[in-house]
Every structure is written in structure tokens, then in C-alpha cells.
Scaffold this motif. Structure first.
Motif, short mmCIF file in Angstrom:
data_model
loop_
_atom_site.label_atom_id
_atom_site.label_comp_id
_atom_site.label_asym_id
_atom_site.label_seq_id
_atom_site.Cartn_x
_atom_site.Cartn_y
_atom_site.Cartn_z
N TYR A 5 0.92 -0.78 0.04
CA TYR A 5 -0.09 -0.05 0.22
C TYR A 5 0.80 1.08 -0.07
CZ TYR A 5 1.23 -0.34 5.32
OH TYR A 5 1.75 0.21 6.35
N ILE A 6 2.75 1.52 0.40
CA ILE A 6 2.60 1.89 -0.01
C ILE A 6 3.37 2.81 -0.93
CG2 ILE A 6 4.68 2.98 0.94
CD1 ILE A 6 4.59 1.36 3.52
N ASP A 15 12.82 14.11 -3.52
CA ASP A 15 13.37 13.94 -2.20
C ASP A 15 12.63 14.29 -0.60
OD1 ASP A 15 15.72 13.58 -4.07
OD2 ASP A 15 16.66 15.37 -4.35
N TYR A 16 11.82 15.31 -1.14
CA TYR A 16 11.72 15.88 0.59
C TYR A 16 11.15 15.20 1.34
CZ TYR A 16 6.90 16.90 -1.80
OH TYR A 16 5.78 16.32 -2.30
N LEU A 17 10.06 13.54 0.43
CA LEU A 17 9.76 12.86 0.86
C LEU A 17 10.45 11.77 1.23
CD1 LEU A 17 6.54 12.73 -1.66
CD2 LEU A 17 6.73 13.36 0.55
N ILE A 22 14.87 7.58 5.13
CA ILE A 22 15.79 7.23 4.63
C ILE A 22 16.82 7.55 6.15
CG2 ILE A 22 18.29 7.89 4.54
CD1 ILE A 22 16.80 5.91 2.29
N ASP A 23 16.46 8.64 7.11
CA ASP A 23 16.10 9.18 8.26
C ASP A 23 15.95 8.68 9.19
OD1 ASP A 23 17.71 11.26 7.43
OD2 ASP A 23 16.44 13.30 7.82
N CYS A 24 14.63 8.18 9.04
CA CYS A 24 13.56 7.20 9.35
C CYS A 24 15.02 5.76 9.74
CB CYS A 24 12.27 6.47 9.61
SG CYS A 24 11.78 5.54 10.42
N ILE A 25 15.67 5.33 8.84
CA ILE A 25 15.78 3.77 8.38
C ILE A 25 17.23 3.79 8.82
CG2 ILE A 25 16.44 2.29 6.79
CD1 ILE A 25 14.10 3.07 5.15
N THR A 32 7.70 8.01 10.60
CA THR A 32 5.66 7.70 10.29
C THR A 32 5.62 6.23 10.50
OG1 THR A 32 6.45 7.24 7.94
CG2 THR A 32 5.72 9.19 8.67
N GLU A 33 4.60 5.93 11.12
CA GLU A 33 3.96 4.15 10.86
C GLU A 33 4.27 3.34 9.83
OE1 GLU A 33 2.26 3.10 13.45
OE2 GLU A 33 2.99 4.72 14.47
N ASP A 34 4.48 4.05 8.36
CA ASP A 34 5.38 4.07 7.39
C ASP A 34 6.69 3.11 7.34
OD1 ASP A 34 2.84 3.30 5.78
OD2 ASP A 34 2.74 5.01 4.51
N GLY A 35 7.28 4.65 7.69
CA GLY A 35 8.57 4.48 7.71
C GLY A 35 9.25 3.58 9.21
#
Length: 106
Positions: A5-6, A15-17, A22-25, A32-35
Motif C-alpha cells: 500500500y505504500i 527528495d522531500y518525501l 531514509i532518516d528513519c531507517i 512515521t508508521e510507514d517508516g
């Protein structure tokens, strides 16, 4: 395992998305929840070389790796260093890309 679903295509193209993911990973920012989902799923996908992915998911993974190579090579290298520092699994993903470049047979 691999969230269908992502909208990975849109995330990779902006890049802004992509940066927050990348920062999360990479443990450098909020998730975010998806992250969070990606951060949890990515090591499993790499270690199993997408063995448990459906054909649709394998095709998507191959496509995303190609897009990363084309548009975000520095980010791809960071991810490879974190999740496959010895490049043990990378050959399997290169093969996956080659296998899934071919048109789907119906």
C-alpha cells in the motif's frame, strides 16, 4: 512483510518525501508508521533475499532498487552499508533485478 500500500514510486521521486524515510531507517530521525514498518521489514527482506516476497513484491523490490540506483545512488549505498555491509546478499538482489526486468508472463 513488504507493504504493497505504500506509494514507493512517489516517495523515491521526491527528495522531500524520501529524506524522512531514509532518516528513519538510518536512525537519524522520527519515523512515521510507514517508516517504522519499513525499518522493521527491510532487514528481514535483505536477510531472506526477498524469499518470502510474492512475485508482485519481488517485481516492486527490483523496480525500486533500479530507481534507487538511478536517482538516489548515495542513499542506496547508505542502506547497503547498514543492512548488507559485507555485500553478502547484494548478488541475490542483482539477480532479482535481472529476473524481474523481464515482462511479466500471463
Amino acid at each position: 512483510m513488504f507493504a504493497d500500500y505504500i506509494d514507493y514510486e512517489t516517495i523515491l521521486s521526491k527528495d522531500y518525501l524520501l529524506k524522512p524515510y531514509i532518516d528513519c531507517i538510518m536512525d537519524k530521525g522520527k519515523c512515521t508508521e510507514d517508516g517504522k514498518y519499513l525499518k522493521k521489514a527491510l532487514p528481514f527482506i535483505v536477510k531472506t533475499e526477498c524469499k518470502y516476497c510474492t512475485d508482485k513484491q519481488k517485481r516492486k523490490v527490483a523496480h525500486l532498487i533500479e530507481k534507487f540506483q538511478q536517482y538516489q545512488p548515495e542513499q542506496l549505498e547508505l542502506l547497503k552499508k547498514k543492512y548488507d555491509p559485507d555485500k553478502y546478499h547484494w548478488n541475490a538482489f542483482k539477480k532479482l533485478i535481472e529476473d524481474y526486468k523481464k515482462p511479466a508472463s500471463n
